[in-house]
Write a protein that holds these residues in place. Sequence first.
Motif, PDB file in Angstrom:
ATOM      1  N   TYR B  36       0.417  -1.364  -0.016  1.00 14.71           N
ATOM      2  CA  TYR B  36      -0.329   0.138   0.025  1.00 14.71           C
ATOM      3  C   TYR B  36       0.748   0.821  -0.232  1.00 14.71           C
ATOM      4  O   TYR B  36       1.926   1.231   0.741  1.00 14.71           O
ATOM      5  CB  TYR B  36      -1.451  -0.161   1.361  1.00 14.71           C
ATOM      6  CG  TYR B  36      -2.207  -0.948   1.186  1.00 14.71           C
ATOM      7  CD1 TYR B  36      -1.508  -2.096   2.512  1.00 14.71           C
ATOM      8  CD2 TYR B  36      -2.965  -0.915   1.159  1.00 14.71           C
ATOM      9  CE1 TYR B  36      -2.385  -3.756   1.719  1.00 14.71           C
ATOM     10  CE2 TYR B  36      -4.034  -2.412   0.730  1.00 14.71           C
ATOM     11  CZ  TYR B  36      -3.483  -3.341   2.077  1.00 14.71           C
ATOM     12  OH  TYR B  36      -4.116  -4.273   1.973  1.00 14.71           O
ATOM     13  N   GLN B  38       0.622   5.256   1.145  1.00 14.21           N
ATOM     14  CA  GLN B  38      -0.049   6.130   2.151  1.00 14.21           C
ATOM     15  C   GLN B  38       0.631   7.808   1.555  1.00 14.21           C
ATOM     16  O   GLN B  38       1.983   7.305   2.378  1.00 14.21           O
ATOM     17  CB  GLN B  38      -0.071   5.677   3.333  1.00 14.21           C
ATOM     18  CG  GLN B  38      -1.279   6.987   3.864  1.00 14.21           C
ATOM     19  CD  GLN B  38      -1.346   6.542   5.595  1.00 14.21           C
ATOM     20  OE1 GLN B  38      -1.042   5.737   6.264  1.00 14.21           O
ATOM     21  NE2 GLN B  38      -2.331   6.715   6.416  1.00 14.21           N
ATOM     22  N   GLN B  42      -3.585  11.209   4.152  1.00 19.82           N
ATOM     23  CA  GLN B  42      -4.590  10.274   3.049  1.00 19.82           C
ATOM     24  C   GLN B  42      -4.651   8.632   3.710  1.00 19.82           C
ATOM     25  O   GLN B  42      -4.007   8.462   4.119  1.00 19.82           O
ATOM     26  CB  GLN B  42      -4.431  10.194   1.408  1.00 19.82           C
ATOM     27  CG  GLN B  42      -4.509  11.865   1.015  1.00 19.82           C
ATOM     28  CD  GLN B  42      -3.373  11.446  -0.351  1.00 19.82           C
ATOM     29  OE1 GLN B  42      -3.605  10.085  -0.924  1.00 19.82           O
ATOM     30  NE2 GLN B  42      -3.476  12.378  -0.523  1.00 19.82           N
ATOM     31  N   ALA B  43      -5.662   8.453   3.242  1.00 20.98           N
ATOM     32  CA  ALA B  43      -5.728   6.807   3.592  1.00 20.98           C
ATOM     33  C   ALA B  43      -4.770   6.135   2.401  1.00 20.98           C
ATOM     34  O   ALA B  43      -4.662   6.448   1.784  1.00 20.98           O
ATOM     35  CB  ALA B  43      -6.959   6.403   3.598  1.00 20.98           C
ATOM     36  N   PRO B  44      -4.552   4.685   3.039  1.00 20.13           N
ATOM     37  CA  PRO B  44      -4.057   4.172   2.213  1.00 20.13           C
ATOM     38  C   PRO B  44      -4.521   3.863   0.972  1.00 20.13           C
ATOM     39  O   PRO B  44      -5.624   3.654   0.964  1.00 20.13           O
ATOM     40  CB  PRO B  44      -3.050   2.679   2.825  1.00 20.13           C
ATOM     41  CG  PRO B  44      -3.024   2.957   4.125  1.00 20.13           C
ATOM     42  CD  PRO B  44      -4.445   4.284   4.023  1.00 20.13           C
ATOM     43  N   LEU B  46      -4.478   0.556  -2.341  1.00 19.48           N
ATOM     44  CA  LEU B  46      -3.710  -0.460  -2.197  1.00 19.48           C
ATOM     45  C   LEU B  46      -2.968  -0.289  -3.973  1.00 19.48           C
ATOM     46  O   LEU B  46      -2.983  -0.247  -5.017  1.00 19.48           O
ATOM     47  CB  LEU B  46      -5.225  -1.127  -2.900  1.00 19.48           C
ATOM     48  CG  LEU B  46      -4.186  -3.094  -3.631  1.00 19.48           C
ATOM     49  CD1 LEU B  46      -3.710  -3.990  -2.199  1.00 19.48           C
ATOM     50  CD2 LEU B  46      -5.864  -4.107  -3.923  1.00 19.48           C
ATOM     51  N   TYR B  87       3.508   0.444   2.998  1.00 16.92           N
ATOM     52  CA  TYR B  87       3.775  -0.496   3.661  1.00 16.92           C
ATOM     53  C   TYR B  87       3.500  -2.029   2.458  1.00 16.92           C
ATOM     54  O   TYR B  87       2.577  -1.789   2.379  1.00 16.92           O
ATOM     55  CB  TYR B  87       2.301  -0.254   4.460  1.00 16.92           C
ATOM     56  CG  TYR B  87       2.333   0.911   5.425  1.00 16.92           C
ATOM     57  CD1 TYR B  87       2.239   1.931   5.405  1.00 16.92           C
ATOM     58  CD2 TYR B  87       2.746   0.406   6.838  1.00 16.92           C
ATOM     59  CE1 TYR B  87       1.940   3.290   6.025  1.00 16.92           C
ATOM     60  CE2 TYR B  87       3.026   1.821   7.427  1.00 16.92           C
ATOM     61  CZ  TYR B  87       2.402   3.624   7.330  1.00 16.92           C
ATOM     62  OH  TYR B  87       2.539   3.941   7.877  1.00 16.92           O
ATOM     63  N   GLN B  89       1.659  -6.351   3.714  1.00 18.60           N
ATOM     64  CA  GLN B  89       0.700  -6.983   4.337  1.00 18.60           C
ATOM     65  C   GLN B  89       1.161  -7.823   3.885  1.00 18.60           C
ATOM     66  O   GLN B  89       0.499  -8.310   2.782  1.00 18.60           O
ATOM     67  CB  GLN B  89      -0.888  -5.841   4.352  1.00 18.60           C
ATOM     68  CG  GLN B  89      -2.091  -6.494   5.543  1.00 18.60           C
ATOM     69  CD  GLN B  89      -3.156  -6.247   4.787  1.00 18.60           C
ATOM     70  OE1 GLN B  89      -3.536  -6.045   3.483  1.00 18.60           O
ATOM     71  NE2 GLN B  89      -4.462  -7.047   5.016  1.00 18.60           N
ATOM     72  N   PHE B  98       0.661  -5.997   9.401  1.00 16.69           N
ATOM     73  CA  PHE B  98       1.566  -5.170   8.134  1.00 16.69           C
ATOM     74  C   PHE B  98       2.979  -4.200   9.096  1.00 16.69           C
ATOM     75  O   PHE B  98       3.144  -4.773  10.176  1.00 16.69           O
ATOM     76  CB  PHE B  98       1.182  -3.718   8.624  1.00 16.69           C
ATOM     77  CG  PHE B  98      -0.643  -3.417   7.884  1.00 16.69           C
ATOM     78  CD1 PHE B  98      -1.753  -3.717   8.950  1.00 16.69           C
ATOM     79  CD2 PHE B  98      -1.194  -2.923   7.023  1.00 16.69           C
ATOM     80  CE1 PHE B  98      -2.745  -3.555   8.423  1.00 16.69           C
ATOM     81  CE2 PHE B  98      -2.093  -2.672   6.325  1.00 16.69           C
ATOM     82  CZ  PHE B  98      -2.926  -3.022   7.000  1.00 16.69           C
ATOM     83  N   GLN B 100       6.131  -2.095   9.321  1.00 19.58           N
ATOM     84  CA  GLN B 100       5.817  -0.713  10.319  1.00 19.58           C
ATOM     85  C   GLN B 100       6.480   0.276   9.095  1.00 19.58           C
ATOM     86  O   GLN B 100       6.186   1.573   9.386  1.00 19.58           O
ATOM     87  CB  GLN B 100       7.380  -0.657  10.841  1.00 19.58           C
ATOM     88  CG  GLN B 100       8.914  -0.803  10.207  1.00 19.58           C
ATOM     89  CD  GLN B 100       9.196  -1.681   9.309  1.00 19.58           C
ATOM     90  OE1 GLN B 100       8.354  -2.213   8.941  1.00 19.58           O
ATOM     91  NE2 GLN B 100      10.799  -1.604   9.535  1.00 19.58           N
TER      92      GLN B 100
END
Lengths: 120, 107
Positions: B36, B38, B42-44, B46, B87, B89, B98, B100
């Motif tokens: 992801y 980010q 904002q939101a992550p 995909l 990130y 996941q 996830f 770090q």
Amino acid sequence: EVQLLESGGGLVQPGGSLRLSCTASGFTFSSCGLSWVRQAPGKGLEWVSGVSGGGTTYYADSLKGRFTVSRDNSKNTLYLQMNSLRAEDTAVYYCAKDPGVLPVAHFDYWGQGTLVTVSS
Amino acid sequence: IVLTQSPGTLSLSPGERATLSCRASQSISYSYLAWYQQKPGQAPRLLIYRASSRATGIPDRFSGSGSGTDFTLTISRLEPEDFAVYYCQQYGSLPRTFGQGTKVEIK
């Protein structure tokens, strides 16, 4: 277009409760799993809880029974009831969607998040 | 499963190649690993799922590879809009976890 809109965040005192909502549109709600993922200020992402398309619920071990996730397929809404809140629960809480019914999946869409602040 | 991303910060110039690593504490079933992006506030978003499949609308300068415990996200030529936090996941086993994060910053 898939949309996830979180609401219900705000300032709450330690030990208090809060209920978050995530209203969804643009997909068949009952066919997809959904999760709550949080992000503390300046920190990384942490999966909190989820519910599969079939209604099975899952929780992070660290929550120790304080949070309850649920969904109302008639309202296209996901909920997170948070009790006994602590300062370390302060975070932006995101609603995230699975591509299908099973919880073994990535998150293909995310909401914009709602901020929860736990402070006296 | 614990995911460890490296480096923590990557300082590069636009046009350069970025290579981000994600290492798992145990083998990830079926290469069920996602990446992801980010950006601040904002939101992550995909980018990659199942280790190497690009999500809808993701430019082909983003590519993922790996299996077992070692995975890589490569950005072939950095564009100004690519400077962000990334990130990994895993979703091969519950709970989904996830890494770090790796920050890709402008040098």
